[in-house]
Design a protein around this motif. Structure first.
Motif, PDB file in Angstrom:
ATOM      1  N   MET A   1       0.852  -1.177   0.000  1.00  0.00           N
ATOM      2  CA  MET A   1       0.000   0.000   0.000  1.00  0.00           C
ATOM      3  C   MET A   1       0.891   1.231   0.000  1.00  0.00           C
ATOM      4  N   PHE A   2       0.439   2.134  -0.772  1.00  0.00           N
ATOM      5  CA  PHE A   2       1.226   3.348  -0.866  1.00  0.00           C
ATOM      6  C   PHE A   2       1.278   4.081   0.452  1.00  0.00           C
ATOM      7  N   ALA A   3       2.398   4.821   0.675  1.00  0.00           N
ATOM      8  CA  ALA A   3       2.439   5.822   1.741  1.00  0.00           C
ATOM      9  C   ALA A   3       2.253   7.149   1.071  1.00  0.00           C
ATOM     10  N   ARG A   4       1.161   7.787   1.392  1.00  0.00           N
ATOM     11  CA  ARG A   4       0.811   9.007   0.678  1.00  0.00           C
ATOM     12  C   ARG A   4       1.846  10.083   0.942  1.00  0.00           C
ATOM     13  N   SER A   5       2.476  10.635  -0.141  1.00  0.00           N
ATOM     14  CA  SER A   5       3.519  11.652  -0.018  1.00  0.00           C
ATOM     15  C   SER A   5       2.914  12.973   0.354  1.00  0.00           C
ATOM     16  N   SER A   6       3.677  13.727   1.116  1.00  0.00           N
ATOM     17  CA  SER A   6       3.231  15.066   1.509  1.00  0.00           C
ATOM     18  C   SER A   6       4.427  15.975   1.586  1.00  0.00           C
ATOM     19  N   CYS A   7       4.180  17.209   1.382  1.00  0.00           N
ATOM     20  CA  CYS A   7       5.222  18.227   1.412  1.00  0.00           C
ATOM     21  C   CYS A   7       4.890  19.255   2.465  1.00  0.00           C
ATOM     22  N   LYS A   8       5.912  19.698   3.214  1.00  0.00           N
ATOM     23  CA  LYS A   8       5.719  20.751   4.205  1.00  0.00           C
ATOM     24  C   LYS A   8       6.226  22.056   3.643  1.00  0.00           C
ATOM     25  N   ALA A   9       5.445  23.040   3.797  1.00  0.00           N
ATOM     26  CA  ALA A   9       5.813  24.366   3.279  1.00  0.00           C
ATOM     27  C   ALA A   9       6.425  25.178   4.412  1.00  0.00           C
ATOM     28  N   PHE A  10       7.550  25.694   4.160  1.00  0.00           N
ATOM     29  CA  PHE A  10       8.221  26.552   5.142  1.00  0.00           C
ATOM     30  C   PHE A  10       8.248  27.961   4.586  1.00  0.00           C
ATOM     31  N   ARG A  11       7.765  28.863   5.383  1.00  0.00           N
ATOM     32  CA  ARG A  11       7.750  30.249   4.958  1.00  0.00           C
ATOM     33  C   ARG A  11       9.145  30.856   5.196  1.00  0.00           C
ATOM     34  N   ASN A  89      -1.484   8.085  -9.404  1.00  0.00           N
ATOM     35  CA  ASN A  89      -0.234   7.354  -9.389  1.00  0.00           C
ATOM     36  C   ASN A  89      -0.449   5.956  -9.937  1.00  0.00           C
ATOM     37  N   ILE A  90       0.608   5.368 -10.494  1.00  0.00           N
ATOM     38  CA  ILE A  90       0.581   4.013 -11.034  1.00  0.00           C
ATOM     39  C   ILE A  90       1.812   3.276 -10.518  1.00  0.00           C
ATOM     40  N   GLU A  91       1.620   2.050 -10.050  1.00  0.00           N
ATOM     41  CA  GLU A  91       2.726   1.222  -9.583  1.00  0.00           C
ATOM     42  C   GLU A  91       2.675  -0.119 -10.296  1.00  0.00           C
ATOM     43  N   ASN A  92       3.748  -0.521 -10.920  1.00  0.00           N
ATOM     44  CA  ASN A  92       3.822  -1.801 -11.596  1.00  0.00           C
ATOM     45  C   ASN A  92       3.976  -2.909 -10.564  1.00  0.00           C
ATOM     46  N   ILE A  93       3.137  -3.931 -10.653  1.00  0.00           N
ATOM     47  CA  ILE A  93       3.221  -5.079  -9.756  1.00  0.00           C
ATOM     48  C   ILE A  93       3.798  -6.283 -10.482  1.00  0.00           C
ATOM     49  N   SER A  94       3.337  -6.513 -11.702  1.00  0.00           N
ATOM     50  CA  SER A  94       3.880  -7.585 -12.528  1.00  0.00           C
ATOM     51  C   SER A  94       3.799  -7.158 -13.979  1.00  0.00           C
ATOM     52  N   HIS A  95       4.089  -8.107 -14.865  1.00  0.00           N
ATOM     53  CA  HIS A  95       4.123  -7.774 -16.281  1.00  0.00           C
ATOM     54  C   HIS A  95       2.755  -7.363 -16.818  1.00  0.00           C
ATOM     55  N   ASN A  96       1.666  -7.783 -16.142  1.00  0.00           N
ATOM     56  CA  ASN A  96       0.334  -7.439 -16.648  1.00  0.00           C
ATOM     57  C   ASN A  96      -0.598  -6.905 -15.562  1.00  0.00           C
ATOM     58  N   THR A  97      -0.061  -6.557 -14.407  1.00  0.00           N
ATOM     59  CA  THR A  97      -0.876  -6.079 -13.290  1.00  0.00           C
ATOM     60  C   THR A  97      -0.268  -4.821 -12.703  1.00  0.00           C
ATOM     61  N   ARG A  99      -1.035  -1.330  -9.853  1.00  0.00           N
ATOM     62  CA  ARG A  99      -1.836  -0.705  -8.814  1.00  0.00           C
ATOM     63  C   ARG A  99      -2.112   0.730  -9.240  1.00  0.00           C
ATOM     64  N   PHE A 100      -3.393   1.083  -9.257  1.00  0.00           N
ATOM     65  CA  PHE A 100      -3.808   2.410  -9.702  1.00  0.00           C
ATOM     66  C   PHE A 100      -4.382   3.166  -8.507  1.00  0.00           C
TER      67      PHE A 100
END
Length: 965
Positions: A1-11, A89-97, A99-100
């Motif tokens: 399972m993906f870990a959802r990326s996040s960005c912190k904004a610094f002023r 996002n798209i992640e390749n799992i195998s040659h024909n599968t 994760r979307f």
């Protein structure tokens, strides 16, 4: 399972930039002092600027963002429609599968999907005529905020998987949900065994994840997962983590068609030996089997389903291993209201059984001694009552003595435990009969429940019932007078909306019977036939009504009301569509449509007749639906609602048809398309919202649930006791109506009276063209509007309902007080008051009025007002006649009504064809006068029945003999 990326904004402060600009300044009078002062000022300024720059640019401690709170649910179901979600996002799992990941509109949105459920996706390519719809199960947690993940395998030539695999981040896909599958509850089952193949693992993983996410759920899970290669195993990492975390509760076994050299688990397909080794034994407590995968796997494991909602007969490996179909999952719940009603009933009965299973007496092996004694006394009384029906000794089961001795020996073993008794029952199934009554320790849980559940009658099977003589049956009934399963106890609101939907069916098929009459001249010109020949389109439709009414009754009494309503209305729509021919629109109109299925007059007539066969359902079944929903007193105000709607259809349809006939935009065939469109809307209402009301069917459902939940096969509904085939019922229903017509004076006179009324009504379809179009010069549309006079009369008749209901309520209370019987009923003759207060007189008066005021020198309003009186009398007579037949014949009412329906529509169909030449040759004055005379001859009939009805019924073989108050 993906870990959802996040960005912190610094002023940060922007770099200070100095912009130099030269200014000409005057010299100071005191150069030295001024120069020093400005130097000091410059130094202070530079120091201040440097301090500010350091302050704004100094490294700051990282800010701690507040955690997101769950926001809105993305998928709300109902009429929400499809939502276009963006591929993130798209992640390749195998040659024909792959994760979307699809992003929700807001970062804190959640899916809102229940366990277990799926969503459907939609895609329409540029060259596709219709969009592609496919279901998928998300693999992300239902509580995940901001996105949802799918694991999708690409199949060659699969339009949806090809499309999704070709998508790039930023593109959108239409998604809708939820589609409920198996309703999960914590600890609902002790053990769930799953068999999955290919991407069928995704719904399984959804259930598994939910079980182990809940700390209160102690369900054990065994998974058998088959695939092609090791790379094709989906969600292997997630499943492995769960197996390591819960080693005592979760076990996964994999088998591959093409394993690698180092593969240590199963090889080849999922076989009987594999499942026998991995799955729990069939009799190991409360287990559930879930099967999901490609059709070949499903067929091999459990057999082919009859439909998405019916597993059908269990075959394949699971049957060989001893599992029952009751342990399998029906994955898709039908949207039909009756299926939802069936499921809700099952849950309700399940709760009732759970509460009774908690009863101490049941846990100890049976009912209390008092209950045992009462049951034994009841059975002994029954045995004494039917003693003459006991079979001779030669016909008795030779095993009876062995069963009796076996029962006696077990009853003497007081120190034997319940577990030993149940094990003994498993070794030798219980075969109690009237001669071997089970003791307290003998009874299975299903038998013991039958002793304590209310709404059940325990009795032996009689000779007339068929089957094994003397076998004990648990006959299912309602749980007392207040059982909410009984439609009579539903809320008024629920019963009214069910009545309204049934009334709408009557309206739409009634409208179909008369709408074609408005375009007879248009159709005759196009087909090159006379108006008399084209009028067969209406005449044959009415004949089809009559013929079909003989068959609809026995079908509905066998399988229930709703399947008949849905099935016949669907087929009716098919043949209405088939009766549309050549071009839909006229050449001068917006567009032309190619030829339909009826290119000539013969095809049109044939399809109209077949459509009417299926449209006759509400004419026969609606009376039964009214009796299902309302008691006799309540029918005083409920039945007129249906009757009004059923008559309003043939009256309103000419209004619509008249304006279609004179239209320069649409062709005359739009009368059929209008019928089809309205029928489609009514079919949707019936399918989604009309509950089943047929009491024998509801009790059959209840018995089915009790058999499923207890494992006891002797729970039966009253309709299931006698093994009477559908063919036998149909033969009886085809024979009995004609016997009643030939022998019953009440049926003969009511049929004759209603036949005359229907002849008058449907010959008006031709007669109004002469009465109003030729005499008063009205257009086709205005001629159709003239039928509204009859519609107003129908409404006037309905306005008398409160008055008659008040009379009936008062007289019924008085009858109960005089007789001392709280179940006393008003005699059938009381129903005749509806027409006796002026309805039967209004019909001939209105017709004489119309006959001799239809003249160019007399205002058009005169025949219009006369038609109001005809509408009033017609509905009053119909309500009285139908309810009088129902109350007079009760069990045989369906046969009597079938006979009356068949006769009146057969005669009306013939007179529609003869109506046009009748009016043309005899003239309006004499034609309507003849009809008025016929109705005047029949006017005394209600009064005769009111005076002598009880005497006539007392001599009848089929009618009730209730005395008048």
């Amino acid at each position: 399972m993906f870990a959802r990326s996040s960005c912190k904004a610094f002023r940060a402060a922007a770099p200070l930039k100095s912009g130099g600009r030269g200014y000409a300044s005057e010299g100071s009078s005191s150069a030295g002092g001024g120069s020093g002062r400005w130097l000091a000022y410059g130094t202070i300024g530079l120091a201040t600027a440097g301090g500010l720059g350091w302050y704004f640019n100094k490294p700051s401690a990282p800010s701690i963002a507040a955690p997101l709170q769950p926001g809105d649910k993305v998928f709300k179901g109902g009429d929400q429609g499809f939502i276009a979600l963006k591929l993130e996002n798209i992640e390749n799992i195998s040659h024909n599968t792959k994760r979307f990941r699809f992003a929700f509109p807001e970062a804190n949105d959640v899916s809102g999907l229940p366990i277990a459920s799926a969503v459907i996706t939609k895609y329409k390519g540029p060259d596709m005529e219709k969009p592609v719809i496919r279901p998928y199960t998300p693999v992300s947690d239902e509580d995940t905020m901001g996105y949802m993940d799918f694991v999708i395998k690409r199949y060659p030539n699969g339009p949806m998987t090809e499309h999704i695999h070709s998508m790039a981040p930023g593109q959108r896909l239409d998604i809708k949900g939820p589609i409920p599958k198996y309703p999960m509850e914590e600890n609902k089952h002790e053990h769930i065994a799953m068999i999955a193949g290919g991407t069928g693992i995704t719904p399984m993983y959804q259930v598994i994840r939910n079980i182990f996410k809940n700390p209160n759920d102690k369900t054990k899970v065994t998974l058998v997962y088959g695939n092609v290669t090791e790379d094709d195993i989906l969600l292997k990492k997630e499943l492995h983590e769960l197996e390591n975390t819960y080693p005592q509760r979760f076990r996964a076994f994999y088998t591959l068609d093409k394993p690698s050299e180092g593969w240590t688990m199963g090889k080849g397909f999922i076989t009987k030996d594999v499942l026998k080794q991995i799955l729990p034994e069939p009799n190991q407590g409360n287990i559930k089997l879930l099967v999901c995968g490609p059709p070949p796997l499903f067929k091999a494991i459990s057999g082919t389903k009859n439909s998405p909602t019916d597993q059908g007969e269990l075959t394949g490996i699971l049957k060989d291993l001893g599992y029952s179909r009751l342990k399998l999952l029906d994955e898709i719940i039908s949207i039909m209201q009756s299926f939802r009603q069936y499921r809700q009933l099952g849950h309700k009965i399940d709760q009732q059984l759970r509460s009774h299973r908690g009863n101490k007496d049941l846990e100890e092996g049976g009912a209390s001694p008092e209950q045992d004694d009462s049951q034994d006394r009841a059975r002994q009384q029954t045995q004494d009552h039917i003693g003459v029906q006991q079979p001779p000794d030669s016909q008795k089961d030779p095993r009876e003595g062995r069963r009796s001795s076996h029962t006696s020996s077990r009853s003497r073993a007081d120190d034997s435990s319940d577990e030993e008794a149940e094990e003994a029952e498993q070794r030798e199934p219980s075969t109690e009969s009237l001669h071997a009554i089970p003791t307290k320790s003998d009874r299975s849980i299903g038998t013991r429940l039958a002793q304590t559940l209310t709404g059940l009658t325990v009795r032996p099977r009689l000779t007339k019932d068929g089957g094994e003589w003397g076998e004990l049956m648990f006959v299912v009934g309602y749980q007392g007078q207040e059982d909410m399963m009984n439609p009579h106890n539903w809320s008024h609101w629920k019963r009214w909306y069910a009545t309204s939907i049934v009334a709408l069916i009557g309206f739409v098929v009634g409208a179909a019977s008369s709408i074609d009459a408005s375009v007879v001249s248009n159709a005759a010109r196009e087909f090159g036939v006379s108006q008399v020949v084209e009028s067969l389109a209406t005449g044959l439709f009415l004949v089809g009504f009559g013929v079909g009414s003989l068959f609809a009754g026995p079908v509905s009494e066998t399988i229930g009301r709703n399947p008949v309503y849905v099935g016949t209305l669907s087929l009716f729509m098919v043949f209405v569509m088939a009766s549309v021919s050549t071009k839909l629109l006229r050449p001068r109109s917006i567009a032309n449509v190619p030829k339909g299925l009826a290119p000539n007059i013969g095809a049109q007539l044939a399809f109209r007749f077949i459509a009417a066969l299926f449209a006759s359902t509400p004419l026969t079944c609606a009376g039964g639906s009214m009796a299902d929903l309302w008691n006799p007193l309540e029918r005083f105000y409920a039945f007129p609602v249906f009757s009004n709607s059923a008559f309003m259809g043939p009256v309103i349809a000419p209004v619509i048809g008249g304006y279609i006939a004179q239209s320069s935009i649409v062709g005359w065939r739009w009368v059929e398309w209008t019928t089809l469109i309205v029928s489609g809307g009514v079919l949707a209402l019936v399918t989604c919202f009309l509950p089943e009301t047929h009491t024998p069917t509801l009790l059959r459902w209840k018995a089915s649930h009790l058999r499923r939940l207890t494992g006891e096969k002797r729970y039966v509904a009253p309709i299931e006791i006698r093994d009477e085939s559908f063919t036998a019922r149909l033969r009886t229903n085809l024979y009995r109506p004609f016997r009643l017509t030939a022998t019953e004076p009440i049926v003969i006179l009511v049929a004759l009276y209603l036949t005359i009324i229907y002849i008058i009504l449907f010959t008006f379809l031709d007669g109004y063209e002469l009465i109003f179009a030729e005499i008063h010069g009205t257009s086709p549309g205005t001629t159709g509007l003239c039928f509204l006079g009859i519609a107003i009369g129908l409404c006037v008749s309905t306005a008398f309902v409160p008055l008659l209901y008040g009379w009936a309520k008062r007289d019924l209370s008085s009858l109960k007080e005089r007789s001392g019987d709280p179940n006393a009923k008003l005699p059938p003759e009381y129903r005749l008051w509806y027409t006796m207060i002026g309805g039967c007189i209004a019909i001939p008066v209105s017709l004489f009025w119309m006959a001799w005021t239809s003249d160019p020198d007399i205002s058009i309003w005169s025949p219009l007002v006369a038609s109001v009186f005809f509408g009033y009398g017609m509905l009053s007579l119909f309500i009285s006649a139908y309810q009088y037949i129902i109350d007079s014949y009760e069990d045989y009412a369906a046969s009597a009504l079938s006979s009356i329906t068949f006769i009146r529509y057969l005669a009306a169909g013939g007179m529609v064809v003869a109506g046009y030449p009748f009016y043309r040759n005899m003239g309006v004055h004499y034609t309507v006068t003849i009809l008025a005379c016929l109705s005047a001859v029949m006017a005394p009939v209600p009064y005769i029945f009111y005076a002598y009805g009880e005497r006539i019924r007392s001599k009848s073989k089929y009618a009730t003999s209730m005395e008048s108050p």
